[in-house]
Write an enzyme that holds these catalytic residues in place. Structure first.
Site, PDB file in Angstrom:
ATOM      1  N   ASN A  16     -13.781  31.946 -39.794  1.00 40.16           N
ATOM      2  CA  ASN A  16     -14.642  32.589 -40.798  1.00 40.16           C
ATOM      3  C   ASN A  16     -13.840  33.719 -41.438  1.00 40.16           C
ATOM      4  O   ASN A  16     -13.659  34.773 -40.831  1.00 40.16           O
ATOM      5  CB  ASN A  16     -15.907  33.136 -40.114  1.00 40.16           C
ATOM      6  CG  ASN A  16     -16.784  33.918 -41.072  1.00 40.16           C
ATOM      7  OD1 ASN A  16     -16.639  33.807 -42.285  1.00 40.16           O
ATOM      8  ND2 ASN A  16     -17.695  34.716 -40.523  1.00 40.16           N
ATOM      9  N   TRP A  17     -13.350  33.462 -42.648  1.00 36.12           N
ATOM     10  CA  TRP A  17     -12.516  34.487 -43.315  1.00 36.12           C
ATOM     11  C   TRP A  17     -13.350  35.660 -43.811  1.00 36.12           C
ATOM     12  O   TRP A  17     -12.801  36.673 -44.227  1.00 36.12           O
ATOM     13  CB  TRP A  17     -11.787  33.885 -44.512  1.00 36.12           C
ATOM     14  CG  TRP A  17     -10.753  32.856 -44.199  1.00 36.12           C
ATOM     15  CD1 TRP A  17     -10.395  32.371 -42.969  1.00 36.12           C
ATOM     16  CD2 TRP A  17      -9.922  32.181 -45.148  1.00 36.12           C
ATOM     17  NE1 TRP A  17      -9.409  31.438 -43.100  1.00 36.12           N
ATOM     18  CE2 TRP A  17      -9.090  31.293 -44.424  1.00 36.12           C
ATOM     19  CE3 TRP A  17      -9.799  32.240 -46.534  1.00 36.12           C
ATOM     20  CZ2 TRP A  17      -8.156  30.476 -45.057  1.00 36.12           C
ATOM     21  CZ3 TRP A  17      -8.869  31.418 -47.163  1.00 36.12           C
ATOM     22  CH2 TRP A  17      -8.052  30.555 -46.423  1.00 36.12           C
ATOM     23  N   LYS A  18     -14.648  35.504 -43.845  1.00 34.40           N
ATOM     24  CA  LYS A  18     -15.541  36.508 -44.452  1.00 34.40           C
ATOM     25  C   LYS A  18     -15.065  36.765 -45.887  1.00 34.40           C
ATOM     26  O   LYS A  18     -14.600  35.849 -46.547  1.00 34.40           O
ATOM     27  CB  LYS A  18     -15.587  37.779 -43.604  1.00 34.40           C
ATOM     28  CG  LYS A  18     -15.813  37.478 -42.125  1.00 34.40           C
ATOM     29  CD  LYS A  18     -16.153  38.680 -41.322  1.00 34.40           C
ATOM     30  CE  LYS A  18     -16.153  38.303 -39.845  1.00 34.40           C
ATOM     31  NZ  LYS A  18     -16.863  39.232 -39.005  1.00 34.40           N
ATOM     32  N   HIS A 102     -25.517  34.264 -39.537  1.00 28.18           N
ATOM     33  CA  HIS A 102     -24.452  35.167 -39.076  1.00 28.18           C
ATOM     34  C   HIS A 102     -25.018  36.584 -39.021  1.00 28.18           C
ATOM     35  O   HIS A 102     -25.810  36.976 -39.874  1.00 28.18           O
ATOM     36  CB  HIS A 102     -23.253  35.096 -40.033  1.00 28.18           C
ATOM     37  CG  HIS A 102     -22.045  35.791 -39.475  1.00 28.18           C
ATOM     38  ND1 HIS A 102     -21.915  37.149 -39.490  1.00 28.18           N
ATOM     39  CD2 HIS A 102     -20.935  35.304 -38.857  1.00 28.18           C
ATOM     40  CE1 HIS A 102     -20.770  37.472 -38.916  1.00 28.18           C
ATOM     41  NE2 HIS A 102     -20.156  36.375 -38.523  1.00 28.18           N
ATOM     42  N   GLU A 104     -23.899  39.367 -39.819  1.00 31.09           N
ATOM     43  CA  GLU A 104     -23.722  40.173 -41.035  1.00 31.09           C
ATOM     44  C   GLU A 104     -24.784  39.821 -42.077  1.00 31.09           C
ATOM     45  O   GLU A 104     -25.262  40.684 -42.821  1.00 31.09           O
ATOM     46  CB  GLU A 104     -22.303  39.976 -41.591  1.00 31.09           C
ATOM     47  CG  GLU A 104     -21.284  40.726 -40.740  1.00 31.09           C
ATOM     48  CD  GLU A 104     -19.910  40.087 -40.676  1.00 31.09           C
ATOM     49  OE1 GLU A 104     -19.552  39.315 -41.576  1.00 31.09           O
ATOM     50  OE2 GLU A 104     -19.193  40.369 -39.691  1.00 31.09           O
ATOM     51  N   GLU A 171     -23.093  34.564 -30.735  1.00 29.42           N
ATOM     52  CA  GLU A 171     -22.226  35.657 -31.160  1.00 29.42           C
ATOM     53  C   GLU A 171     -22.920  36.992 -30.884  1.00 29.42           C
ATOM     54  O   GLU A 171     -23.714  37.458 -31.708  1.00 29.42           O
ATOM     55  CB  GLU A 171     -21.952  35.554 -32.666  1.00 29.42           C
ATOM     56  CG  GLU A 171     -21.241  34.293 -33.080  1.00 29.42           C
ATOM     57  CD  GLU A 171     -20.385  34.545 -34.306  1.00 29.42           C
ATOM     58  OE1 GLU A 171     -19.168  34.464 -34.173  1.00 29.42           O
ATOM     59  OE2 GLU A 171     -20.931  34.870 -35.372  1.00 29.42           O
ATOM     60  N   GLY A 177     -16.049  41.725 -34.350  1.00 31.43           N
ATOM     61  CA  GLY A 177     -15.130  42.654 -35.021  1.00 31.43           C
ATOM     62  C   GLY A 177     -14.872  43.937 -34.261  1.00 31.43           C
ATOM     63  O   GLY A 177     -14.339  44.900 -34.818  1.00 31.43           O
ATOM     64  N   SER A 213     -14.762  38.579 -31.386  1.00 32.25           N
ATOM     65  CA  SER A 213     -13.459  39.119 -30.983  1.00 32.25           C
ATOM     66  C   SER A 213     -12.598  38.122 -30.208  1.00 32.25           C
ATOM     67  O   SER A 213     -11.883  38.490 -29.276  1.00 32.25           O
ATOM     68  CB  SER A 213     -13.639  40.414 -30.193  1.00 32.25           C
ATOM     69  OG  SER A 213     -14.194  41.421 -31.028  1.00 32.25           O
TER      70      SER A 213
HETATM   71  C1  PEP Z   1     -17.431  36.296 -36.869  1.00 37.38           C
HETATM   72  O1  PEP Z   1     -17.193  36.643 -38.009  1.00 37.38           O
HETATM   73  O2  PEP Z   1     -18.335  35.458 -36.645  1.00 37.38           O
HETATM   74  C2  PEP Z   1     -16.655  36.861 -35.766  1.00 37.38           C
HETATM   75  C3  PEP Z   1     -16.853  36.415 -34.555  1.00 37.38           C
HETATM   76  O3  PEP Z   1     -15.753  37.840 -36.078  1.00 37.38           O
HETATM   77  P1  PEP Z   1     -14.593  38.419 -35.110  1.00 37.38           P
HETATM   78  O4  PEP Z   1     -13.889  37.244 -34.512  1.00 37.38           O
HETATM   79  O5  PEP Z   1     -13.739  39.242 -35.992  1.00 37.38           O
HETATM   80  O6  PEP Z   1     -15.283  39.210 -34.033  1.00 37.38           O
END
Ligand code: PEP
Length: 252
Positions: A16-18, A102, A104, A171, A177, A213
């Protein structure tokens, strides 16, 4: 990809590049995976979710070596919704997977379960497999509410008209993050809890991913667990070499 192709022995890796990257980044990333295609373990699915404007560039550069996912889609099918991208448009661009729920989107854009489920149904109608993200905040975890929050986030899922297979990604919000992760044992227990919730919804054999992470250094700790069918990776997926190492962690 049919339901049969996602077997418990094929691990799923989602990048997931966001809201990161450029057109040249997308082109280089796709070219990297095309060049390294022999280094991608065969019993894996590698799904990349770039920002929507870069889908075609990535697709053309990777030449079918990776599967495409969309990060966000609309609750509506079409019409006067300026700035939105429909699930049909994502399918038209070659996406086979789509993220929904997600953290976010839930927290920054106030997307509640109704919205999350509507988006999941639109994706399924378009022939895209929804990757439904769930997870508790740090406060909820500390208050011992994890199972209850997950049950709330998944409640009603069994009644949705989801024609395609669904993937669920656990998650924990506090792990996204932050560089913090639950222990593999925690993930194992929580995945068992999620399976039980899904069974109560009448859903079985749903692939469960872990996200939060994940890096090349810790991916094996999670993907080697029987309960974990793969990982959803944010920050560490922005380096194509590191993301490939994460995919290769099934061989370590
Ligand atoms: C995500 O964006 O779903 C995610 C898990 O981010 P990260 O790996 O940076 O924690």
């Amino acid at each position: 990809m049919s339901r049969e192709e996602i077997t418990p022995h094929r691990k799923i890796f989602v990048a997931n590049w966001k809201m990161n990257g450029t057109s040249s980044f997308a082109e280089a990333y796709g070219a990297f995976f095309r060049e390294k295609y022999q280094d991608v373990p065969k019993n894996t699915f590698t799904i990349i979710c770039p920002p929507a404007p870069y889908l075609k560039i990535l697709h053309d550069a990777a030449q079918g070596i990776v599967l495409l996912g969309i990060q966000n889609t609309a609750t509506e099918r079409k019409g006067a919704f300026t700035g939105e991208i429909s699930a049909d448009m994502a399918a038209d661009m070659g996406c086979r997977y789509g993220l929904v729920g997600h953290s976010e989107r839930r927290h920054l854009y106030q997307e509640n379960n109704t919205i999350v489920f509507e988006k999941a149904v639109r994706l399924a109608e378009a022939g895209i497999t929804p990757i439904l993200c769930v997870g508790e905040t740090y406060e909820q975890r500390e208050a011992g509410q994890t199972a209850c929050i997950l049950a709330q986030q998944l409640q009603g899922m069994g009644r949705l008209p989801l024609t395609q297979e669904v993937i669920v990604a656990y998650e924990p919000v506090w792990a996204i993050g932050t560089g913090k992760t639950p222990t593999p044992q925690n993930v194992q227990e929580t995945h068992r809890t999620i399976h039980a919730i899904l069974r109560a919804e009448g859903l079985s054999a749903i692939p469960l991913l872990y996200g939060g992470s994940v890096t090349a250094a810790n991916a094996k700790d999670f993907v080697s667990l029987e309960e974990v069918q793969g990982v959803l990776v944010g920050g560490a997926s922005l380096k194509c070499e590191e993301f490939l190492s994460i995919v290769q962690s099934i061989e370590l």
